[in-house]
Design a protein around this motif. Structure first.
Motif, mmCIF file in Angstrom:
data_model
loop_
_atom_site.group_PDB
_atom_site.id
_atom_site.type_symbol
_atom_site.label_atom_id
_atom_site.label_comp_id
_atom_site.label_asym_id
_atom_site.label_seq_id
_atom_site.Cartn_x
_atom_site.Cartn_y
_atom_site.Cartn_z
ATOM 1 N N PHE A 213 0.780 -1.228 0.000
ATOM 2 C CA PHE A 213 0.000 0.000 0.000
ATOM 3 C C PHE A 213 0.818 1.288 0.000
ATOM 4 N N ALA A 214 2.114 1.226 0.135
ATOM 5 C CA ALA A 214 2.921 2.454 0.130
ATOM 6 C C ALA A 214 3.980 2.377 -0.958
ATOM 7 N N ARG A 215 4.162 3.457 -1.666
ATOM 8 C CA ARG A 215 5.200 3.494 -2.694
ATOM 9 C C ARG A 215 6.582 3.709 -2.082
ATOM 10 N N ARG A 216 6.632 4.460 -1.005
ATOM 11 C CA ARG A 216 7.919 4.757 -0.363
ATOM 12 C C ARG A 216 7.988 4.085 0.999
ATOM 13 N N ILE A 217 9.091 3.441 1.271
ATOM 14 C CA ILE A 217 9.318 2.778 2.552
ATOM 15 C C ILE A 217 10.548 3.392 3.212
ATOM 16 N N VAL A 218 10.419 3.718 4.478
ATOM 17 C CA VAL A 218 11.559 4.165 5.277
ATOM 18 C C VAL A 218 11.755 3.159 6.401
ATOM 19 N N GLY A 219 12.950 2.586 6.466
ATOM 20 C CA GLY A 219 13.274 1.612 7.495
ATOM 21 C C GLY A 219 14.086 2.245 8.606
ATOM 22 N N LEU A 220 13.617 2.068 9.826
ATOM 23 C CA LEU A 220 14.275 2.648 10.998
ATOM 24 C C LEU A 220 14.827 1.518 11.856
ATOM 25 N N ARG A 221 16.058 1.684 12.304
ATOM 26 C CA ARG A 221 16.654 0.709 13.227
ATOM 27 C C ARG A 221 17.489 1.454 14.251
ATOM 28 N N ALA A 222 17.199 1.203 15.529
ATOM 29 C CA ALA A 222 17.931 1.831 16.637
ATOM 30 C C ALA A 222 17.997 3.345 16.484
ATOM 31 N N GLY A 223 16.871 3.946 16.058
ATOM 32 C CA GLY A 223 16.789 5.400 15.985
ATOM 33 C C GLY A 223 17.419 6.037 14.777
#
Length: 265
Positions: A213-223
């Motif tokens: 459902f999203a074209r853009r993905i942002v992955g966050l790890r440990a801030g």
């Protein structure tokens, strides 16, 4: 650019560093999914944008307004432009669907009008229109505690839209829902954003839903941001970077084979 985060840092009194100098831009009209393991800082990031959590340092700029520097009155006005959708719905259980929806206009009406629940006719008409749009116009007088999880989330979505926002901040909207309802809610959020030209940041644990459902993905790890790109580039290797070692092939394959949920062009 609608939203710009620059060097956003949050250290809690316990000493835990939840965000480590995050830089992020979200253009107008873009729906972005924020993924990452528990404790990565996803909810903290969303809440720093509207200052439900106070950043330790850095800046948040929404459509030219520096949010992090605003006093109380100016912040209340700025929050009108940021609709918040919560994981646990945050409805007032004893109030009706209509009363909960109209609470989205509290930032616009005076104290006594809100106290006596007296809202302008145009607000009531807009509430009816939006409730019809999400299929709840027949439940306007039903108490919130009589609704299912999916219905409650729809009420929360409408309440956020009643603010007439530019940006939706969506915190784990499907965490308490079954798989079918989760898809319906994500589809609804996406459709409403497209219809109204809204940007959205959706904090979501379900990687498959994020990809669908999203074209853009942002992955966050440990801030820290460790991935920022299109959903098509969310490979097993990238998921390993975000979450750690695991066999991610089935997750990716499941999304690729599900053509019915393709993101609209």
């Amino acid at each position: 650019m609608l939203l710009t985060l620059s060097g956003l840092t949050k250290r809690y009194p316990t000493g835990d560093l939840a965000l480590k100098g995050v830089n992020l831009e979200v253009p107008k009209g873009q729906v972005m999914a924020l993924i990452g393991p528990s404790g990565a800082g996803k909810s903290t990031l969303i809440r720093c944008v509207n200052r439900l959590v106070e950043p330790t340092s850095g800046s948040v700029v929404l459509d030219g307004t520096e949010i992090t520097g605003l006093g109380a009155a100016a912040l209340r006005r700025a929050r009108r432009r940021m609709g918040m959708i919560f994981q646990e719905y945050a409805l007032v259980e004893r109030l009706t669907v209509m009363e909960n929806v109209l609470s989205g206009r509290l930032g616009y009406v005076g104290f006594w009008s809100s106290w006596f629940r007296r809202f302008p006719r145009r607000d009531v008409e807009e509430a009816f229109r939006l409730l019809h749009r999400v299929g709840l116009d027949h439940m306007v007088d039903k108490r919130a505690d009589a609704l299912s999880g999916g219905q409650r989330q729809r009420v929360g979505i409408v309440r956020a839209l009643m603010q007439d926002p530019q940006l939706l901040l969506v915190d784990e909207p499907t965490a308490s829902l079954d798989p079918k309802t989760s898809r319906q809610i994500m589809r609804l959020i996406l459709e409403l954003c497209e219809e109204r030209g809204l940007a959205a940041i959706i904090n979501i644990h379900d990687v498959a839903l994020a990809q669908q459902f999203a074209r853009r993905i942002v992955g966050l790890r440990a801030g820290e941001i460790v991935f920022d790109g299109p959903a098509t580039e969310l490979t097993p290797e990238v998921l390993t970077t975000i979450y750690g070692e695991e066999d991610w092939s089935q997750t990716i394959r499941a999304v690729e084979e599900d053509e019915e949920e393709a993101v609209p062009a």
